[in-house]
Design a protein around this motif. Structure first.
Motif, PDB file in Angstrom:
ATOM      1  N   THR A   1      27.419  38.054  51.872  1.00  0.00           N
ATOM      2  CA  THR A   1      27.066  39.559  51.314  1.00  0.00           C
ATOM      3  C   THR A   1      27.531  40.668  51.530  1.00  0.00           C
ATOM      4  O   THR A   1      28.013  40.583  52.659  1.00  0.00           O
ATOM      5  CB  THR A   1      25.387  40.098  50.419  1.00  0.00           C
ATOM      6  N   PHE A   2      27.391  42.062  50.709  1.00  0.00           N
ATOM      7  CA  PHE A   2      28.372  42.840  51.015  1.00  0.00           C
ATOM      8  C   PHE A   2      27.631  44.157  52.121  1.00  0.00           C
ATOM      9  O   PHE A   2      26.383  44.506  51.162  1.00  0.00           O
ATOM     10  CB  PHE A   2      29.183  43.672  50.533  1.00  0.00           C
ATOM     11  N   GLN A   3      27.639  45.828  52.635  1.00  0.00           N
ATOM     12  CA  GLN A   3      26.959  46.607  52.448  1.00  0.00           C
ATOM     13  C   GLN A   3      27.011  47.008  51.530  1.00  0.00           C
ATOM     14  O   GLN A   3      25.854  47.318  51.283  1.00  0.00           O
ATOM     15  CB  GLN A   3      27.514  47.543  54.269  1.00  0.00           C
ATOM     16  N   ASN A   4      28.135  47.566  50.614  1.00  0.00           N
ATOM     17  CA  ASN A   4      27.637  48.181  49.470  1.00  0.00           C
ATOM     18  C   ASN A   4      27.933  46.748  48.149  1.00  0.00           C
ATOM     19  O   ASN A   4      29.044  46.326  48.693  1.00  0.00           O
ATOM     20  CB  ASN A   4      29.387  48.932  48.901  1.00  0.00           C
ATOM     21  N   ILE A   5      26.504  46.593  47.226  1.00  0.00           N
ATOM     22  CA  ILE A   5      27.208  45.677  46.565  1.00  0.00           C
ATOM     23  C   ILE A   5      27.684  45.836  46.328  1.00  0.00           C
ATOM     24  O   ILE A   5      28.058  46.742  45.129  1.00  0.00           O
ATOM     25  CB  ILE A   5      25.314  46.068  45.758  1.00  0.00           C
ATOM     26  N   ARG A   6      28.234  44.412  46.147  1.00  0.00           N
ATOM     27  CA  ARG A   6      29.271  43.951  44.924  1.00  0.00           C
ATOM     28  C   ARG A   6      29.339  43.023  43.790  1.00  0.00           C
ATOM     29  O   ARG A   6      29.370  41.784  44.304  1.00  0.00           O
ATOM     30  CB  ARG A   6      30.242  43.236  45.691  1.00  0.00           C
ATOM     31  N   LEU A   7      28.398  43.445  42.842  1.00  0.00           N
ATOM     32  CA  LEU A   7      27.869  42.441  41.645  1.00  0.00           C
ATOM     33  C   LEU A   7      28.768  42.749  40.222  1.00  0.00           C
ATOM     34  O   LEU A   7      29.855  44.039  40.573  1.00  0.00           O
ATOM     35  CB  LEU A   7      26.160  42.932  41.156  1.00  0.00           C
ATOM     36  N   PHE A   8      29.117  41.756  38.957  1.00  0.00           N
ATOM     37  CA  PHE A   8      29.565  42.122  37.915  1.00  0.00           C
ATOM     38  C   PHE A   8      28.753  42.967  36.859  1.00  0.00           C
ATOM     39  O   PHE A   8      27.050  41.998  36.748  1.00  0.00           O
ATOM     40  CB  PHE A   8      30.334  40.501  37.206  1.00  0.00           C
ATOM     41  N   GLY A   9      28.868  43.743  37.452  1.00  0.00           N
ATOM     42  CA  GLY A   9      27.818  44.626  36.877  1.00  0.00           C
ATOM     43  C   GLY A   9      27.250  44.815  34.857  1.00  0.00           C
ATOM     44  O   GLY A   9      26.528  44.739  34.940  1.00  0.00           O
ATOM     45  N   GLU A  10      28.448  44.742  33.870  1.00  0.00           N
ATOM     46  CA  GLU A  10      28.192  44.473  32.623  1.00  0.00           C
ATOM     47  C   GLU A  10      27.480  42.083  32.750  1.00  0.00           C
ATOM     48  O   GLU A  10      27.042  42.029  31.728  1.00  0.00           O
ATOM     49  CB  GLU A  10      29.372  44.579  32.006  1.00  0.00           C
ATOM     50  N   MET A  11      27.932  41.929  33.818  1.00  0.00           N
ATOM     51  CA  MET A  11      27.481  40.042  33.445  1.00  0.00           C
ATOM     52  C   MET A  11      25.442  40.094  33.176  1.00  0.00           C
ATOM     53  O   MET A  11      25.228  41.073  34.293  1.00  0.00           O
ATOM     54  CB  MET A  11      28.086  39.308  35.086  1.00  0.00           C
ATOM     55  N   THR A  12      25.260  38.980  32.958  1.00  0.00           N
ATOM     56  CA  THR A  12      23.880  39.267  33.562  1.00  0.00           C
ATOM     57  C   THR A  12      23.493  38.642  35.123  1.00  0.00           C
ATOM     58  O   THR A  12      24.605  38.191  35.224  1.00  0.00           O
ATOM     59  CB  THR A  12      23.237  37.853  32.280  1.00  0.00           C
ATOM     60  N   ALA A  13      22.928  39.195  36.068  1.00  0.00           N
ATOM     61  CA  ALA A  13      21.591  38.178  36.422  1.00  0.00           C
ATOM     62  C   ALA A  13      21.553  36.763  36.715  1.00  0.00           C
ATOM     63  O   ALA A  13      22.611  36.616  37.645  1.00  0.00           O
ATOM     64  CB  ALA A  13      20.110  38.872  36.803  1.00  0.00           C
ATOM     65  N   LEU A  14      21.839  36.198  35.746  1.00  0.00           N
ATOM     66  CA  LEU A  14      22.373  34.793  35.608  1.00  0.00           C
ATOM     67  C   LEU A  14      23.837  34.053  35.407  1.00  0.00           C
ATOM     68  O   LEU A  14      24.145  32.801  36.351  1.00  0.00           O
ATOM     69  CB  LEU A  14      21.789  33.958  34.435  1.00  0.00           C
ATOM     70  N   GLU A  15      24.376  35.125  34.745  1.00  0.00           N
ATOM     71  CA  GLU A  15      25.896  34.598  35.029  1.00  0.00           C
ATOM     72  C   GLU A  15      26.866  35.062  35.992  1.00  0.00           C
ATOM     73  O   GLU A  15      27.595  34.564  36.384  1.00  0.00           O
ATOM     74  CB  GLU A  15      26.385  35.503  33.650  1.00  0.00           C
ATOM     75  N   ASN A  16      26.223  36.465  36.979  1.00  0.00           N
ATOM     76  CA  ASN A  16      26.634  36.169  38.460  1.00  0.00           C
ATOM     77  C   ASN A  16      26.688  35.272  39.576  1.00  0.00           C
ATOM     78  O   ASN A  16      27.015  35.055  39.571  1.00  0.00           O
ATOM     79  CB  ASN A  16      25.989  37.490  39.439  1.00  0.00           C
ATOM     80  N   VAL A  17      24.517  34.416  39.053  1.00  0.00           N
ATOM     81  CA  VAL A  17      24.805  33.416  40.031  1.00  0.00           C
ATOM     82  C   VAL A  17      25.851  32.523  39.812  1.00  0.00           C
ATOM     83  O   VAL A  17      26.389  31.342  40.200  1.00  0.00           O
ATOM     84  CB  VAL A  17      23.404  32.828  39.684  1.00  0.00           C
ATOM     85  N   MET A  18      26.086  32.402  37.730  1.00  0.00           N
ATOM     86  CA  MET A  18      26.905  30.797  37.856  1.00  0.00           C
ATOM     87  C   MET A  18      28.075  30.877  38.324  1.00  0.00           C
ATOM     88  O   MET A  18      29.040  30.165  38.559  1.00  0.00           O
ATOM     89  CB  MET A  18      27.075  31.439  36.273  1.00  0.00           C
ATOM     90  N   VAL A  19      28.874  32.366  38.429  1.00  0.00           N
ATOM     91  CA  VAL A  19      30.025  32.822  38.643  1.00  0.00           C
ATOM     92  C   VAL A  19      30.150  32.321  40.155  1.00  0.00           C
ATOM     93  O   VAL A  19      31.198  31.549  41.092  1.00  0.00           O
ATOM     94  CB  VAL A  19      30.795  34.271  38.966  1.00  0.00           C
ATOM     95  N   GLY A  20      29.185  32.782  41.407  1.00  0.00           N
ATOM     96  CA  GLY A  20      28.768  31.653  42.495  1.00  0.00           C
ATOM     97  C   GLY A  20      28.794  30.262  42.476  1.00  0.00           C
ATOM     98  O   GLY A  20      29.909  30.193  43.887  1.00  0.00           O
ATOM     99  N   ARG A  21      28.316  29.754  41.800  1.00  0.00           N
ATOM    100  CA  ARG A  21      28.546  28.208  42.400  1.00  0.00           C
ATOM    101  C   ARG A  21      29.312  27.701  41.401  1.00  0.00           C
ATOM    102  O   ARG A  21      30.368  26.578  41.709  1.00  0.00           O
ATOM    103  CB  ARG A  21      27.199  27.821  40.415  1.00  0.00           C
ATOM    104  N   HIS A  22      31.171  28.231  40.767  1.00  0.00           N
ATOM    105  CA  HIS A  22      31.905  28.053  40.338  1.00  0.00           C
ATOM    106  C   HIS A  22      32.543  27.113  41.469  1.00  0.00           C
ATOM    107  O   HIS A  22      33.532  26.297  41.229  1.00  0.00           O
ATOM    108  CB  HIS A  22      32.618  28.502  38.904  1.00  0.00           C
TER     109      HIS A  22
END
Length: 256
Positions: free
Chosen positions: A85-106
């Protein structure tokens, strides 16, 4: 005898005339929470970036779980089993929480670009499996109730947990967390401490940078201290706490 998971030796990283890391050596054992502390500018995040492939070290050796990762690219490092993870949060803001985790899973998926285009039966089954795993991870980190919320709308504490869930989706052997408690209140920090212990107990080794020294001393199995890009101490928390070099680095020579 402890099983070594990660071992680096003689790591140097220079930025022009600045020697950001100088002859750094660390050994992290499987199944421990290993802390990395030091004053501002000590080189902690630089070392994290070297270990995760964002920075290319100039010299040294980097062995992880039987893989030589010296000067390897980030996707190779992730595939070998290091997530961060990063000191400054790097999420896909327009994606849902579920979609963010799915991206990591790919990164662990098999379908590839062709499967994504053709949408064949195998690809669809794999996509459903990825979604199930993402739900499980959101439950694991305690935020399944906001799975359908956009990441940018989540509270700060939930965003931190979401980043951890996304990193866990890559099935890491080592989870590297860069100041995960930054900005958290005492209750959130205590809950995060419990989560990190849970992750370690679940079989994932944890490497942690954190400015909250009290948290580190109460959580980590071993700690290394950097100062001006050099490792000045390493050991169990109590040894590190009493080390004169550490006291001097944080409080100045008058207190050493």
């Amino acid at each position: 005898m402890a099983e070594v998971l990660l071992k680096i030796e003689g790591i140097h990283k220079r930025f022009g005339g600045l020697h950001a890391l100088s002859d750094v050596a660390l050994t992290i054992n499987k199944g421990e929470i290993y802390g990395l502390i030091g004053p501002n500018g000590a080189g902690k995040t630089t070392l994290f970036n070297v270990l995760t492939g964002l920075y290319v070290p100039d010299e040294g050796q980097f062995d992880f779980a039987g893989h030589d990762l010296f000067q390897q690219k980030p996707h190779v490092v992730v595939a070998a089993g290091i997530a961060r993870t990063f000191q400054n949060i790097r999420l896909f803001g327009e994606m849902t929480a579920l979609e963010n985790v799915m991206v990591g899973r790919h990164i662990r998926s098999k379908a590839g670009a062709l499967g994504a285009v053709l949408r064949d039966k195998g690809t669809m089954n794999e996509e459903r499996s990825i979604e199930r795993k993402a739900w499980e991870l959101l439950e694991y980190v305690g935020i399944a109730d906001v799975a359908e919320e956009r990441a940018r709308n989540l509270s700060y504490g939930h965003q931190r947990r979401l980043e951890i869930a996304r990193a866990l989706a890559t099935e890491p052997k080592l989870l590297a967390l860069d100041e995960p408690a930054a900005g958290m209140n005492p209750k959130e920090t205590e809950e995060l401490k419990d989560l990190m212990s849970k992750i370690r107990d679940g079989g994932v080794t944890v490497l942690l940078i954190e400015h909250d020294v009290k948290l580190m001393m109460g959580l980590c199995d071993r700690i290394a201290v950097l100062d001006y890009g050099k490792k000045i101490a390493e050991g169990v928390p109590e040894e590190v706490r009493r080390n004169p070099k550490v006291i001097e680095a944080y409080l100045g020579a008058a207190h050493a």
